[in-house]
Design a protein around this motif. Structure first.
Motif, short mmCIF file in Angstrom:
data_model
loop_
_atom_site.label_atom_id
_atom_site.label_comp_id
_atom_site.label_asym_id
_atom_site.label_seq_id
_atom_site.Cartn_x
_atom_site.Cartn_y
_atom_site.Cartn_z
N GLN A 49 0.88 -1.06 -0.05
CA GLN A 49 0.08 -0.11 0.08
C GLN A 49 0.81 1.24 0.10
OE1 GLN A 49 -3.45 0.02 -0.47
NE2 GLN A 49 -2.92 -2.21 -0.82
N PRO A 50 0.72 2.20 -0.65
CA PRO A 50 1.31 3.49 -0.89
C PRO A 50 1.54 4.27 0.39
CG PRO A 50 -0.45 3.53 -2.78
CD PRO A 50 -0.59 2.28 -1.76
N GLU A 51 0.56 4.13 1.21
CA GLU A 51 0.89 5.15 2.64
C GLU A 51 1.69 4.21 3.51
OE1 GLU A 51 -3.08 2.32 3.02
OE2 GLU A 51 -2.01 3.89 1.76
N ALA A 52 1.76 3.04 3.42
CA ALA A 52 2.78 1.96 4.11
C ALA A 52 4.15 2.13 3.58
CB ALA A 52 2.17 0.62 4.45
N LEU A 53 4.08 2.17 2.19
CA LEU A 53 5.54 2.42 1.70
C LEU A 53 6.17 3.54 2.02
CD1 LEU A 53 4.55 0.66 -1.71
CD2 LEU A 53 6.04 -0.55 0.11
N THR A 54 5.25 4.80 1.78
CA THR A 54 5.90 5.86 2.43
C THR A 54 6.54 5.86 3.72
OG1 THR A 54 4.18 7.15 1.01
CG2 THR A 54 5.25 8.33 2.75
N VAL A 55 5.67 5.27 4.67
CA VAL A 55 6.26 5.20 6.07
C VAL A 55 7.68 4.35 6.06
CG1 VAL A 55 5.83 3.99 8.38
CG2 VAL A 55 4.06 5.11 7.19
N LEU A 56 8.00 3.38 5.47
CA LEU A 56 8.85 2.52 5.40
C LEU A 56 10.30 3.47 4.52
CD1 LEU A 56 7.71 -0.92 4.20
CD2 LEU A 56 8.08 -0.02 6.53
N ARG A 57 9.86 4.09 3.77
CA ARG A 57 10.79 5.10 2.71
C ARG A 57 11.40 6.10 3.90
NH1 ARG A 57 8.18 9.67 -0.44
NH2 ARG A 57 8.04 10.31 1.50
N ASN A 58 10.35 6.68 4.60
CA ASN A 58 10.84 7.89 5.59
C ASN A 58 11.66 7.18 6.80
OD1 ASN A 58 9.36 9.57 4.31
ND2 ASN A 58 7.70 9.30 5.57
N THR A 59 11.34 5.83 7.17
CA THR A 59 12.42 5.30 8.29
C THR A 59 13.40 4.99 7.67
OG1 THR A 59 10.09 4.25 9.02
CG2 THR A 59 12.25 3.35 9.59
N LEU A 60 13.69 4.65 6.41
CA LEU A 60 14.86 4.36 5.64
C LEU A 60 15.74 5.47 5.73
CD1 LEU A 60 16.84 2.31 4.27
CD2 LEU A 60 15.49 3.02 2.05
N ILE A 61 15.09 6.72 5.23
CA ILE A 61 15.80 7.68 5.19
C ILE A 61 16.36 8.27 6.38
CG2 ILE A 61 15.54 10.41 4.61
CD1 ILE A 61 13.57 9.71 2.58
N TRP A 62 15.76 8.23 7.59
CA TRP A 62 16.13 8.36 8.87
C TRP A 62 17.28 7.49 9.48
CZ3 TRP A 62 14.47 11.73 12.77
CH2 TRP A 62 13.53 12.66 12.54
#
Length: 326
Positions: free
Chosen positions: A93-106
């Motif tokens: 799901q796009p909203e969940a993938l955004t969460v994972l992307r943000n966590t990776l950036i952090w």
């Protein structure tokens, strides 16, 4: 205010029972240690004394971990078994993938930036006249909670329309230089970078103190030998200082990585996870306690545990290798 003995009597009885039970447990432990065979006295005391802590650890950590894992395979109301649907949602799901992307950036940026700033700062202030003051200034944000830091920086990023008096420091600086005020926390993905600045501001002092102590622990003979060999400042840093403080650098990187994976307060305080800034811990809270999706929240918690485990294992393995090397 009068003391109502009749109303408080049940509580007093419970307190007395607790004290008696504690004394009884201590007495049993002492008795077992005294009666233990001589050959077993080396191991038995440790086992007996650790038993209460192990029981509490199991109740407070192991049991919730097992329950959370089971909930991750259940529906939002925890009544139906849905298999890996919650994990499929996490990775599709796009909203969940955004969460994972943000966590990776952090996780990529925060440990690297914090360690780099702390290392450079520690090298620059090492043996300087104002070393104590410089370290105090950079360490000062560590005394502020993540929530407090989030509130402070929310004011720094505050926005007012063009022409109005700016209360945000960053927008005021932009206006002074002839620019237009910006809504820094509303535009993804740069708003995530502005949140990362807060974390770096807080944690740079920790990295500086740890790495500075490691630098001071470098044997003077090694430093003098490198200087006699004609090593310049850059060569000293990369060939002497950095290899000598490698264990401290690893400690800082590991500590920051784990802390960043668990990050919740800054995102929650400054954006609430809106505008594509949410991370795993914040989304886990939202799914489980705001949206009633217990299964999805549990799946995020399990995934977070899976991400932290390799880092912890690496740290333990590295410590064990260093002990063996000694």
């Amino acid at each position: 205010m009068d003391f109502d003995f009749a109303a408080e009597q049940p509580k007093l009885v419970q307190l007395l029972i607790g004290v008696v039970a504690f004394c009884a447990v201590v007495a049993v432990v002492v008795l077992l240690l005294d009666r233990a065979p001589t050959r077993q006295r080396a191991r038995l005391p440790a086992l007996i004394l650790l038993a209460p802590a192990l029981v509490l650890l199991g109740i407070g950590l192991v049991v919730p971990a097992i329950r959370t894992t089971l909930l991750s395979f259940m529906s939002g109301d925890s009544r139906a078994f849905v298999g890996v649907d919650n994990y499929a949602w996490m990775f599709t799901q796009p909203e969940a993938l955004t969460v994972l992307r943000n966590t990776l950036i952090w996780v990529v940026l925060v440990p690297l930036v914090v360690t780099s700033i702390g290392l450079v700062y520690a090298v620059l202030v090492d043996r300087s006249r104002f070393e104590a003051l410089a370290k105090s200034l950079v360490f000062l944000p560590m005394a502020i909670s993540f929530v407090g830091a989030g509130i402070i920086w929310k004011f720094v990023y505050a926005y007012r329309p063009e022409g109005a008096d700016q209360i945000g420091l960053l927008n005021q600086l932009v206006v002074w230089f002839g620019g237009e005020p910006q809504q820094w926390l509303l535009e993804p993905p740069v708003n995530t970078l502005f949140l990362i600045v807060v974390m770096v501001w807080i944690q740079a002092g920790f990295a500086t103190v740890v790495l500075s102590a490691a630098i001071k622990g470098i044997p003077a003979e090694i430093v003098e030998a490198a200087r006699l060999d004609g090593a310049g400042p850059v060569q000293m840093f990369f060939q002497v200082t950095l290899p000598s403080i490698r264990p401290a650098v690893i400690v800082v990187l590991v500590t920051q990585s784990i802390g960043t994976l668990k990050l919740f307060d800054i995102v929650r305080t400054m954006t609430g996870g809106q505008f594509d800034t949410s991370v795993i811990a914040n989304e886990m809270y939202n799914q489980a306690f705001r949206y009633g999706e217990t299964g999805k929240g549990a799946a995020l918690a399990v995934f977070l545990f899976v991400l932290v485990t390799p880092i912890v294992v690496y740290q333990i393995r590295d410590l064990r290798l260093r002990r063996e090397a000694r």
